[in-house]
Design a protein around this motif. Sequence first.
Motif, PDB file in Angstrom:
ATOM      1  N   GLU C 159       0.771  -1.240  -0.104  1.00  0.00           N
ATOM      2  CA  GLU C 159      -0.198   0.276  -0.147  1.00  0.00           C
ATOM      3  C   GLU C 159       1.428   1.485   0.131  1.00  0.00           C
ATOM      4  N   ALA C 160       1.854   0.853   0.554  1.00  0.00           N
ATOM      5  CA  ALA C 160       2.600   2.363   0.619  1.00  0.00           C
ATOM      6  C   ALA C 160       3.572   2.689  -0.191  1.00  0.00           C
ATOM      7  N   GLN C 161       3.977   1.848  -1.272  1.00  0.00           N
ATOM      8  CA  GLN C 161       4.098   2.435  -2.244  1.00  0.00           C
ATOM      9  C   GLN C 161       3.367   2.891  -3.911  1.00  0.00           C
ATOM     10  N   PRO C 204       9.091  -4.788  -1.154  1.00  0.00           N
ATOM     11  CA  PRO C 204       9.334  -3.131  -2.064  1.00  0.00           C
ATOM     12  C   PRO C 204      10.343  -2.817  -1.704  1.00  0.00           C
ATOM     13  N   GLU C 205      11.295  -2.043  -2.942  1.00  0.00           N
ATOM     14  CA  GLU C 205      12.165  -1.097  -2.290  1.00  0.00           C
ATOM     15  C   GLU C 205      12.124   0.139  -1.987  1.00  0.00           C
ATOM     16  N   GLY C 206      12.643   0.739  -1.483  1.00  0.00           N
ATOM     17  CA  GLY C 206      12.432   2.408  -0.821  1.00  0.00           C
ATOM     18  C   GLY C 206      11.473   2.788  -0.247  1.00  0.00           C
ATOM     19  N   LEU C 207      11.398   1.477   0.973  1.00  0.00           N
ATOM     20  CA  LEU C 207       9.764   1.653   1.391  1.00  0.00           C
ATOM     21  C   LEU C 207      10.889   1.794   2.881  1.00  0.00           C
ATOM     22  N   ARG C 208      10.448   2.359   4.403  1.00  0.00           N
ATOM     23  CA  ARG C 208      11.052   2.645   5.184  1.00  0.00           C
ATOM     24  C   ARG C 208       9.775   2.390   6.284  1.00  0.00           C
ATOM     25  N   TRP C 209      10.023   1.390   7.555  1.00  0.00           N
ATOM     26  CA  TRP C 209       8.759   1.523   8.385  1.00  0.00           C
ATOM     27  C   TRP C 209       9.718   1.288   9.746  1.00  0.00           C
ATOM     28  N   VAL C 217      -4.353   3.358  22.358  1.00  0.00           N
ATOM     29  CA  VAL C 217      -4.068   1.925  22.730  1.00  0.00           C
ATOM     30  C   VAL C 217      -3.025   0.941  23.653  1.00  0.00           C
ATOM     31  N   ARG C 218      -2.869   1.041  24.577  1.00  0.00           N
ATOM     32  CA  ARG C 218      -1.695   0.664  25.515  1.00  0.00           C
ATOM     33  C   ARG C 218      -2.211  -0.966  24.914  1.00  0.00           C
ATOM     34  N   ARG C 219      -0.862  -1.464  25.172  1.00  0.00           N
ATOM     35  CA  ARG C 219      -0.114  -2.738  24.854  1.00  0.00           C
ATOM     36  C   ARG C 219      -0.798  -3.109  22.975  1.00  0.00           C
ATOM     37  N   PHE C 220      -1.402  -2.179  22.536  1.00  0.00           N
ATOM     38  CA  PHE C 220      -1.091  -2.544  20.607  1.00  0.00           C
ATOM     39  C   PHE C 220      -0.256  -1.953  20.318  1.00  0.00           C
ATOM     40  N   LEU C 221       0.357  -1.857  19.401  1.00  0.00           N
ATOM     41  CA  LEU C 221       1.437  -1.369  17.676  1.00  0.00           C
ATOM     42  C   LEU C 221       1.173  -0.954  17.259  1.00  0.00           C
ATOM     43  N   ILE C 222       2.047  -0.083  16.726  1.00  0.00           N
ATOM     44  CA  ILE C 222       1.881   0.627  15.181  1.00  0.00           C
ATOM     45  C   ILE C 222       2.930   0.059  13.660  1.00  0.00           C
ATOM     46  N   PHE C 223       2.515  -0.035  12.769  1.00  0.00           N
ATOM     47  CA  PHE C 223       3.301  -0.771  11.656  1.00  0.00           C
ATOM     48  C   PHE C 223       3.371   0.318  10.748  1.00  0.00           C
ATOM     49  N   GLU C 224       3.762   1.607  11.488  1.00  0.00           N
ATOM     50  CA  GLU C 224       3.647   2.579  10.039  1.00  0.00           C
ATOM     51  C   GLU C 224       5.319   2.256   8.660  1.00  0.00           C
ATOM     52  N   VAL C 225       4.428   2.847   7.964  1.00  0.00           N
ATOM     53  CA  VAL C 225       5.615   2.654   6.373  1.00  0.00           C
ATOM     54  C   VAL C 225       5.729   3.748   6.175  1.00  0.00           C
ATOM     55  N   THR C 226       6.368   4.137   5.641  1.00  0.00           N
ATOM     56  CA  THR C 226       6.588   6.072   4.537  1.00  0.00           C
ATOM     57  C   THR C 226       7.919   4.990   3.368  1.00  0.00           C
TER      58      THR C 226
END
Lengths: 229, 229, 229
Positions: C159-161, C204-209, C217-226
């Motif tokens: 999706e971030a691509q 894919p190439e060219g992404l960082r996360w 929301v304590r105890r839940f994590l976020i996965f962020e891609v740019t």
Amino acid sequence: MRIVAADTGGAVLDDTFQPLGLIATVAVLVEKPYKTASEVMVRFANPYDYDLSGRQAIKDEMELAIELAKKVKPDVIHLDSTLGGIEVRKLDEPTIDALGISDRGKEVWKDLSKELQPLARRFWEETGIEIVAIGKSSVPIRIAEIYSGIYSAIWALKEAQEKGHVLVGLPRYMEVSIEGNKVIGKSLDPREYGLFGVVEFEPPEGLRWEVYPNPLVRRFLIFEVTSKH
Amino acid sequence: MRIVAADTGGAVLDDTFQPLGLIATVAVLVEKPYKTASEVMVRFANPYDYDLSGRQAIKDEMELAIELAKKVKPDVIHLDSTLGGIEVRKLDEPTIDALGISDRGKEVWKDLSKELQPLARRFWEETGIEIVAIGKSSVPIRIAEIYSGIYSAIWALKEAQEKGHVLVGLPRYMEVSIEGNKVIGKSLDPREYGLFGVVEFEPPEGLRWEVYPNPLVRRFLIFEVTSKH
Amino acid sequence: MRIVAADTGGAVLDDTFQPLGLIATVAVLVEKPYKTASEVMVRFANPYDYDLSGRQAIKDEMELAIELAKKVKPDVIHLDSTLGGIEVRKLDEPTIDALGISDRGKEVWKDLSKELQPLARRFWEETGIEIVAIGKSSVPIRIAEIYSGIYSAIWALKEAQEKGHVLVGLPRYMEVSIEGNKVIGKSLDPREYGLFGVVEFEPPEGLRWEVYPNPLVRRFLIFEVTSKH
Ligand SMILES: [Mg+2]
Ligand SMILES: [Mg+2]
Ligand SMILES: [Mg+2]
């Protein structure tokens, strides 16, 4: 503070992981820094002839705790029933009715108290030591629970020699491991800050064992022993 | 997102581990990646003269949070009351009645809101910043709680110089440690993913300290300081 | 014991961390030692067009679980609804009324059962395999949940691509990491004893996360891609 606590734990499971009966009642003496036991007493039930819906566990726990307390003279006894820390010798009907618990819980204690309240009152009159219904809040009860897991594993090792194979459900989120002639039980919850127990026991020859998650009960592990013969 | 949050924590305990009063109210600014504070304000209570049944904590927290927020201009303020994130400025009687909380909780907020609702409304009118009652779900509030534990440990080190000995109950499942001139507080719950705090403080000479489980309250630790003299 | 289980998880978040929709329904086959999946099926939703208040997830889960079960013939199917393990084919109105759940829960199931009960009954008639509403107690469902987090992370990378940036809320207390061409998901709760999943996928190439706590929301994590471009 020197605390005696007791708990019953470890369950024999059938091969669909259903519990048949409980295995070990343990009383412990716990002293600062409250991470393990300084003294331990165990009484094994017959898990193949066990009424899981009955109340035998808490009676066994109270008796074994009193037996250990007569020996080590603690400041207090912790009983595994979560009633806010009330003294068991004070549990008459009106007091039970006033507790902040469910109607079912009150029913259960009105029945239990017939036997346990006089026992607690006599023990207090003899020794001045209170028995408090503290339950889930107590660290010594958790340590007793961990030891019940260790003794259930020891029971399983002996049982597997006779029966060839046995499945034991350990108490909540704890593991057991065997290092030489020591069986070690550890809480898996780092919030409990390293509660553990150690019991000396040489495992019989010709056995192998595994520890893995109980697929039907999240956060509970299974200790499985198989005879190689 | 830049969030200001506040909490009160750390309790002085008597020698049977009963809490006498709370120690530190802390406001924090929390920014990505939401693991620690970028700015901190602390206000110490007098724990020997503290009404544990009263509501002073949440008033102190709101005031200190507003004070920090005036300085750092966050996107929002988190208040430690678990009402689903509702804006405190909107808490009039009908809105409180409509909340999904106990009757007791509604009673408490009908009383609190007399003071806190106008305070929140004025602050929002001045700055556009909302104060939301998010409570247990908030990570910044947990970070404020960890800092209240760190400052309670600092308070204990100073107190032990005067009194010779002090017992402090830390906030839920966190530990403190001292490395050189830094007091470090860490959550013990790996599910929180490494929340922590650091405060520079040089412990006075001639003190020793221990951290161990509170035997009466599972998953809470005690920080005990003793003067060697 | 060979168990098929299914769950839906991973949420696309807007930039205030509010969930827009769920991402991945996963069915897994779990076998001893019940720590990961031996087979996996995934179906992606359109999270931008998702009714979070509806019941589509559990229907998708039942269908995907049945599809996998037809292939791998497990002993049982675990469905993510916490009803004590009752067989879904037995859920008619009187049985639902007798369940120990809230009135709202009973309402929901009276509606769901119109579709799910016949489906479960037909599947049982064809294969003899029960579908049980076990929910939170099930380890295989937790493993399915972990895989839904892994596939949500994979979705996020793709999706971030296109979109340049995306925020995904992972399922409760789990992290994802990328090692070479493997996406690894792990439970953060040591009491679960090391549940994990691995899916082969070359980012894919060219992404960082980044992975960090969801501040709301304590105890839940976020996965962020740019995307770096
Ligand atoms: Mg017990
Ligand atoms: Mg608070
Ligand atoms: Mg689910």
